[in-house]
Motif scaffolding. Sequence first.
Motif, mmCIF file in Angstrom:
data_model
loop_
_atom_site.group_PDB
_atom_site.id
_atom_site.type_symbol
_atom_site.label_atom_id
_atom_site.label_comp_id
_atom_site.label_asym_id
_atom_site.label_seq_id
_atom_site.Cartn_x
_atom_site.Cartn_y
_atom_site.Cartn_z
ATOM 1 N N THR A 13 0.843 -1.194 0.000
ATOM 2 C CA THR A 13 0.000 0.000 0.000
ATOM 3 C C THR A 13 0.876 1.241 0.000
ATOM 4 O OG1 THR A 13 -1.707 -1.155 1.287
ATOM 5 C CG2 THR A 13 -1.830 1.256 1.195
ATOM 6 N N ILE A 14 0.627 2.108 -0.953
ATOM 7 C CA ILE A 14 1.341 3.384 -1.021
ATOM 8 C C ILE A 14 0.449 4.457 -0.420
ATOM 9 C CG2 ILE A 14 0.500 3.902 -3.353
ATOM 10 C CD1 ILE A 14 3.235 5.220 -3.916
ATOM 11 N N SER A 15 1.055 5.369 0.300
ATOM 12 C CA SER A 15 0.306 6.495 0.881
ATOM 13 C C SER A 15 1.238 7.689 0.968
ATOM 14 C CB SER A 15 -0.241 6.119 2.262
ATOM 15 O OG SER A 15 0.821 5.831 3.161
ATOM 16 N N ARG A 16 0.671 8.825 1.276
ATOM 17 C CA ARG A 16 1.490 10.029 1.393
ATOM 18 C C ARG A 16 0.910 10.942 2.442
ATOM 19 N NH1 ARG A 16 1.771 12.560 -4.346
ATOM 20 N NH2 ARG A 16 2.986 14.143 -3.220
ATOM 21 N N ASP A 17 1.783 11.740 3.013
ATOM 22 C CA ASP A 17 1.400 12.785 3.955
ATOM 23 C C ASP A 17 2.019 14.067 3.425
ATOM 24 O OD1 ASP A 17 1.076 14.583 6.034
ATOM 25 O OD2 ASP A 17 1.429 13.087 7.585
ATOM 26 N N ASN A 18 1.230 14.842 2.731
ATOM 27 C CA ASN A 18 1.775 16.051 2.107
ATOM 28 C C ASN A 18 2.212 17.087 3.139
ATOM 29 O OD1 ASN A 18 1.566 15.094 -0.503
ATOM 30 N ND2 ASN A 18 -0.456 15.996 -0.857
ATOM 31 N N ALA A 19 1.610 17.070 4.289
ATOM 32 C CA ALA A 19 2.024 17.994 5.338
ATOM 33 C C ALA A 19 3.448 17.692 5.808
ATOM 34 C CB ALA A 19 1.059 17.926 6.510
ATOM 35 N N ASN A 74 5.577 16.098 3.707
ATOM 36 C CA ASN A 74 6.411 15.968 2.506
ATOM 37 C C ASN A 74 7.001 14.565 2.399
ATOM 38 O OD1 ASN A 74 6.770 17.805 0.377
ATOM 39 N ND2 ASN A 74 8.899 18.216 0.917
ATOM 40 N N THR A 75 6.187 13.576 2.728
ATOM 41 C CA THR A 75 6.665 12.205 2.856
ATOM 42 C C THR A 75 5.703 11.246 2.180
ATOM 43 O OG1 THR A 75 7.772 12.716 4.946
ATOM 44 C CG2 THR A 75 7.331 10.406 4.507
ATOM 45 N N VAL A 76 6.263 10.208 1.573
ATOM 46 C CA VAL A 76 5.471 9.137 0.988
ATOM 47 C C VAL A 76 5.898 7.830 1.641
ATOM 48 C CG1 VAL A 76 7.068 8.768 -0.931
ATOM 49 C CG2 VAL A 76 4.687 8.118 -1.185
ATOM 50 N N TYR A 77 4.956 6.900 1.737
ATOM 51 C CA TYR A 77 5.196 5.646 2.432
ATOM 52 C C TYR A 77 4.881 4.451 1.529
ATOM 53 C CZ TYR A 77 4.825 8.838 6.395
ATOM 54 O OH TYR A 77 4.992 9.893 7.266
#
Length: 128
Positions: free
Chosen positions: A69-75, A77-80
């Motif tokens: 599963t790909i996800s991101r937290d733009n606050a 500036n990171t992707v997981y």
Amino acid sequence: QVQLVEAGGEVGQAGGSRRLSCAASGRTVSSDAMGWFRQVQGKERELVAAISQSGGTAYYADSLKGRFTISRDNAKNTVYLQMNSLKPEDTAVYYCAAAATYSVNLNYYTRRSVYNYWGQGTQVTVSS
């Protein structure tokens, strides 16, 4: 200078889980699509997953659907990349990448050539 720094790669057992992170600096990547790729020595770098700018849409390699599963937290500036039910064949160097060109079609981001920025990679090793 734009930097993408991956973290979280380690040696683990088959069946386990691992979460990779990719932190961006020198650039706000909230307007970029992001991707995770992986490469085994001697083979081509292949797409694992890509995620849209907002995080609302994701694309996965067929063989990995349901496990990664790909996800991101733009606050941040990171992707997981969350990896579950790991298999020895998941052993590879994992790279994150950012694509600055906008496309409404997420399939556009399945190509390595559209990515402008790359991390240095993190090794994931899965033992049987």
